[in-house]
Structures are given as structure tokens and as C-alpha cells.
Design an enzyme around this catalytic site. Structure first.
Site, PDB file in Angstrom:
ATOM      1  N   SER A 153       0.854  -1.182   0.000  1.00 47.62           N
ATOM      2  CA  SER A 153       0.000   0.000   0.000  1.00 47.62           C
ATOM      3  C   SER A 153       0.888   1.229   0.000  1.00 47.62           C
ATOM      4  CB  SER A 153      -0.889  -0.002   1.253  1.00 47.62           C
ATOM      5  OG  SER A 153      -1.490   1.264   1.468  1.00 47.62           O
ATOM      6  N   TYR A 166      -2.008  -0.999  10.297  1.00 51.04           N
ATOM      7  CA  TYR A 166      -2.079  -1.336   8.873  1.00 51.04           C
ATOM      8  C   TYR A 166      -0.820  -0.871   8.145  1.00 51.04           C
ATOM      9  CZ  TYR A 166      -3.851  -1.793   4.106  1.00 51.04           C
ATOM     10  OH  TYR A 166      -4.008  -2.143   2.784  1.00 51.04           O
TER      11      TYR A 166
END
Length: 247
Positions: A153, A166
Site C-alpha cells: 500500500s 495497517y
């Protein structure tokens, strides 16, 4: 790579495992791999969703997929070893692995991260991938060529406030991919990461509830890169991180 057009059925006689295959990016990857001739093993925690993808692949003329109902949050090393043995018995080897499944966790200040949320996110996004890859390495080695794709990401490339567990999990994913790529350099297995970018998925909607999703690309629209990295003739890269939506 983002404009890659694969040869028809270039994945014939290949077996590819996709995690998080029940919806979103994982579902589209499974459908596209199946369309191009692969036997796809669908791994996810919701059986009904996996069965729906199974039906769609078969109805599109693809090979009968395998289904592995597994919740990565509770899976142990033995679960993955058993899965690897079953794949070996049924297919002989594994030609591709897409680590797509992830959880977002709670977004908020670092000081307010709960131990449970930290452990849950790291368990699914990092530990499960470590255990699964370790268990599958022997059958990946049996393939003439194999490709392993991890999902990163933008917050795994540059830390972002309030994205604690995350973001950190995606930095760890990057590191895992690079360690494996270096260990297996000049071997038959390639390891790379894909950063999907802003995509119209349930996770994206959870992270950005006020965003107009109509401005985002759909999972199907970013599939060329996923198809390219499974093409052992066109793609020779290893140890790299690719953007599915380069700026």
C-alpha cells in the site's frame, strides 16, 4: 505493464492460489487467472463468496477451482502445512501465489492502538503470510517457474498518521518480499509486491467513507499488472514493488 495484454490461455496447466478470493481484488484476480487457463485455488473465510467465484469461473469455461475456507486470523502453521500437502497431492506443484487478503483494523492515534487490534492486524497481514509462504515454498520450488505476489500500500511505502497497525504491517510485507527475493535470487521463484492504489473495494470504503467511489478504478481495471507478474515469459522481475496505478 499496466497496459499488458496477456496471450490467450497463457496460464494453461498452472495452479495459482489466491487469498481473499471472495470479493474485491482477490475475486477479480481469481476470475482473470481462471479465464486465462489457470486452475485457481480460492482461499477466504466466507464459503458462500468462494462458491460464487467458483461458479463464475466454471460458467466462464474455466477449470474447476479448489476452495480453501480459512480464517487467517485463527489459522496455525499446521493449517498451512496441511494445505500445502493437499495441493501437492492434487496438483504436484504450485505455480503462483497471490497474497491479497488483508484487514484494515482501526484507524486512529498511535497512543490509542489497542493490543488486540495490533495483534489482529499483524496476524492477518504479516504472520499468516509468513506461515503460509513458508509452508508453500517446497511446492513452489517444484514448479518450473513460480511467481509470488504480495500486496502492499502507499502507507507501506511512506508512513501515515493514524494508520498505525495497517501501515506498519505493509512495511513488514515489503520487507518479507525483499528478504525472500534476495534469498531466492537466480532461482525459479520470483517475489514482488503490488500497490493497487485507490481502488473501489469494501476496505477502501471503510478507510475513506466520504470519498466518491465513482472516481476510483474498479478491481477489474487494475488486473493487467496482476496478469503480467504471473507471466513467466514476459516478466523476469523479482524484489520489486509495482504500482497498479502509477501517477
Amino acid at each position: 505493464m499496466q497496459n499488458y495484454i496477456p496471450p490467450k490461455r497463457y496460464l494453461d496447466n498452472k495452479t495459482i492460489l489466491v487469498t481473499g478470493a471472495g470479493d474485491g481484488i482477490g475475486k477479480q484476480a481469481a476470475l482473470h487467472y481462471g479465464k486465462h487457463g489457470a486452475t485457481v485455488i480460492l482461499l477466504g473465510k466466507t464459503v458462500a463468496k468462494l462458491e460464487s467465484v467458483y461458479d463464475e469461473i466454471v460458467n466462464n469455461g474455466g477449470n474447476e477451482p479448489g476452495i480453501v475456507p480459512l480464517d487467517l486470523k485463527g489459522a496455525t502453521a499446521q493449517h498451512y502445512r496441511d494445505m500445502a500437502n493437499t495441493i501437492s497431492d492434487q496438483f504436484g506443484c504450485l505455480d503462483g501465489l497471490l497474497h491479497n487478503a488483508s484487514v484494515l483494523g482501526h484507524l486512529g492515534p498511535f497512543a490509542q492502538i489497542s493490543e488486540k487490534d495490533w495483534q489482529d492486524v499483524l496476524q492477518v497481514n504479516v504472520t499468516s503470510q509468513f506461515l503460509m509462504t513458508q509452508a508453500l515454498l517446497p511446492i513452489l520450488k517444484k514448479a518450473p517457474y513460480a511467481s509470488v505476489i504480495f500486496t502492499t500500500s502507499s502507507v507501506g511505502l511512506q508512513g501515515r498518521a493514524y494508520w498505525g497497525p495497517y501501515s506498519i504491517s505493509k512495511f513488514a510485507t515489503q520487507g518479507m518480499m525483499q528478504v525472500l527475493a534476495d534469498e531466492f535470487d537466480n532461482s525459479s521463484i520470483r517475489f514482488n509486491c503490488i500497490n493497487p492504489g485507490g481502488t473501489k473495494t469494501a476496505m477502501r470504503a471503510k478507510a475513506f467513507p466520504a470519498e466518491n467511489a465513482d472516481h476510483l478504478k474498479t478491481p477489474a481495471e487494475i488486473m493487467p499488472l496482476y496478469l503480467y507478474l504471473m507471466d513467466n515469459e514476459a516478466s523476469t522481475e523479482t524484489g520489486q514493488t509495482f504500482d497498479a496505478q502509477p501517477k
